[in-house]
Each structure stands twice: as C-alpha cells, then as structure tokens.
Motif scaffolding. Structure first.
Motif, PDB file in Angstrom:
ATOM      1  N   CYS A 192      46.795  68.880  55.857  1.00 16.38           N
ATOM      2  CA  CYS A 192      45.783  69.957  55.754  1.00 16.38           C
ATOM      3  C   CYS A 192      46.046  70.725  56.980  1.00 16.38           C
ATOM      4  N   ASP A 193      46.185  70.030  58.275  1.00 16.83           N
ATOM      5  CA  ASP A 193      46.181  70.846  59.360  1.00 16.83           C
ATOM      6  C   ASP A 193      47.476  71.704  59.492  1.00 16.83           C
ATOM      7  N   VAL A 194      48.739  71.081  59.009  1.00 13.51           N
ATOM      8  CA  VAL A 194      49.930  71.503  59.479  1.00 13.51           C
ATOM      9  C   VAL A 194      50.090  72.918  58.367  1.00 13.51           C
ATOM     10  N   ILE A 195      49.414  72.690  57.128  1.00 14.51           N
ATOM     11  CA  ILE A 195      49.649  74.008  55.993  1.00 14.51           C
ATOM     12  C   ILE A 195      48.641  75.215  56.510  1.00 14.51           C
ATOM     13  N   SER A 196      47.413  74.761  57.223  1.00 16.09           N
ATOM     14  CA  SER A 196      46.879  76.052  57.599  1.00 16.09           C
ATOM     15  C   SER A 196      47.141  76.803  58.658  1.00 16.09           C
ATOM     16  N   LYS A 197      48.331  76.295  59.296  1.00 14.84           N
ATOM     17  CA  LYS A 197      49.054  77.174  60.438  1.00 14.84           C
ATOM     18  C   LYS A 197      49.786  78.017  59.720  1.00 14.84           C
ATOM     19  N   ASN A 198      50.497  79.097  60.645  1.00 15.61           N
ATOM     20  CA  ASN A 198      51.580  79.712  60.184  1.00 15.61           C
ATOM     21  C   ASN A 198      52.730  79.339  61.001  1.00 15.61           C
ATOM     22  N   GLU A 199      53.163  77.951  61.176  1.00 15.57           N
ATOM     23  CA  GLU A 199      54.078  77.672  62.009  1.00 15.57           C
ATOM     24  C   GLU A 199      55.119  76.608  61.364  1.00 15.57           C
ATOM     25  N   ASP A 200      55.478  77.169  60.322  1.00 18.32           N
ATOM     26  CA  ASP A 200      56.324  76.277  59.295  1.00 18.32           C
ATOM     27  C   ASP A 200      57.472  75.740  59.742  1.00 18.32           C
ATOM     28  N   LYS A 201      58.378  76.281  60.930  1.00 15.72           N
ATOM     29  CA  LYS A 201      59.369  75.619  61.440  1.00 15.72           C
ATOM     30  C   LYS A 201      58.917  74.406  62.496  1.00 15.72           C
ATOM     31  N   GLN A 202      58.141  74.876  63.154  1.00 13.55           N
ATOM     32  CA  GLN A 202      57.486  73.979  64.153  1.00 13.55           C
ATOM     33  C   GLN A 202      57.048  72.716  63.353  1.00 13.55           C
ATOM     34  N   ASN A 203      56.492  72.823  62.182  1.00  9.92           N
ATOM     35  CA  ASN A 203      55.851  71.586  61.556  1.00  9.92           C
ATOM     36  C   ASN A 203      56.514  71.254  60.546  1.00  9.92           C
ATOM     37  N   TRP A 204      58.161  71.715  60.348  1.00 16.49           N
ATOM     38  CA  TRP A 204      59.180  71.180  59.393  1.00 16.49           C
ATOM     39  C   TRP A 204      58.812  71.548  57.966  1.00 16.49           C
ATOM     40  N   ILE A 205      58.156  72.555  57.767  1.00 12.48           N
ATOM     41  CA  ILE A 205      57.645  72.817  56.342  1.00 12.48           C
ATOM     42  C   ILE A 205      58.899  73.576  55.886  1.00 12.48           C
ATOM     43  N   LEU A 206      59.451  73.040  54.731  1.00 10.71           N
ATOM     44  CA  LEU A 206      60.826  73.783  54.303  1.00 10.71           C
ATOM     45  C   LEU A 206      60.210  74.668  53.118  1.00 10.71           C
ATOM     46  N   TYR A 207      59.379  74.527  52.387  1.00 10.58           N
ATOM     47  CA  TYR A 207      58.924  75.361  51.473  1.00 10.58           C
ATOM     48  C   TYR A 207      57.558  75.351  50.910  1.00 10.58           C
TER      49      TYR A 207
END
Length: 171
Positions: A27-42
């Motif tokens: 929940c924490d990583v998706i609430s941030k707008n830091e996809d690359k830093q949090n490894w969010i691919l899509y």
C-alpha cells in the motif's frame, strides 16, 4: 526425499517475522509517485506489477491488487481477471527478454504458507532456467544473481507496457 535449501532467504524471513508494523509495504509503495525507485513496472486499474526486491532469479516479479486483503477470496471477479491478465503479459515479457525454461507462479496465503507480507495478497512470478539452482547457495551460503534490479526493471518495463498496450483488457 530431496531438500531444497535457500539460505539466502533467512535474512528476509527473519526480518519479515519481526516486522509487526501496521503499515503495508504494498500500500505504501503504490501511494507514492516513485515507480522506478520502488520497482513498479506497471499500474493497472485494479492491480500493479512490481519487481521483487529479494528475487530468487532475475525477472522475479509480483502482481499486487490495490485492495488491501489478505487472501484472494477478498477480491472480486474484475480484480482477479486483471491480475491474471497482468500475469499473462508478464510471462510473455519475461519470455521475450530472458527466454527462461519455465516459471513458478504462486500465491502464498498466510505466514505459515510462506507469505512474507501476509496481510496483502500478491502473486509471485519467478522465471526458471535449467541449472539455475547450483552449488553456490549450498556450499557458499549465497545466491548469485547475474543482474541488478535496475537492469531488470529497464528491460522488463518497456516490454510489459508494449504487450499491455497491444492486448488491452476492457474492465
């Protein structure tokens, strides 16, 4: 009976067992707008794809619903459909980028079932190659990963986005 030893996971498991935080990593990583830093691919409509920060192999990723539930039966049909659509696209992308010999796909529900983050259900996708389990973990107590997470991210993100733009799901 054969025994599979994974000593490189002990640090992760022991830290996860101690972490009784009320916050949720997913929940924490998706609430941030830091996809690359949090490894969010899509980011999809109901779920997202993220690299595993403690991968078994290069390309080990997870599909995570936005809804904070501990088990798959807490998801509705549209959420499950999208998760499976993202799983299919991820398998295609990993095949194109890495050419693995196979995959492990799994959902660990509950800590005793192996869930490191048991309060938020997620699907693991682990690419596998013939011979990817070698003597290093057993003899040396280390797992050798031939690629940095940043390189994995940079290879998979454009491929996943391309596949999902070609194969849009109408939800």
């Amino acid at each position: 009976m054969d025994v599979l030893w994974a000593p490189w996971r002990s640090k992760y498991v022991s830290e996860a067992s101690k972490n009784k935080s009320t916050s949720c990593l997913f929940c924490d990583v998706i609430s941030k707008n830091e996809d690359k830093q949090n490894w969010i691919l899509y980011r999809g409509k109901f779920s997202y794809i993220i690299l595993n920060a403690f991968p078994y192999n290069p390309g080990h990723l997870m599909i995570v619903p936005y809804k904070h539930v501990s088990s798959i039966e807490g998801l509705d049909d549209k959420e499950i459909l999208e998760i499976n659509h993202l799983l299919k696209a991820s398998i295609k992308a990993i095949r194109r980028v890495y050419s693995p010999d196979g995959f492990n796909v799994g959902i660990n529900i509950g800590r005793v079932a192996g869930a490191g983050i048991d309060q938020h259900v997620h699907v693991h996708l682990v690419p596998r190659w013939n011979g990817d389990a070698n003597f290093m973990p057993v003899i040396g107590g280390v797992k050798v990963l031939p690629e940095m997470l940043e390189d994995t991210y940079n290879k998979l993100k454009p491929e996943i986005e391309k596949i999902l733009s070609e194969e849009a799901l109408d939800l």
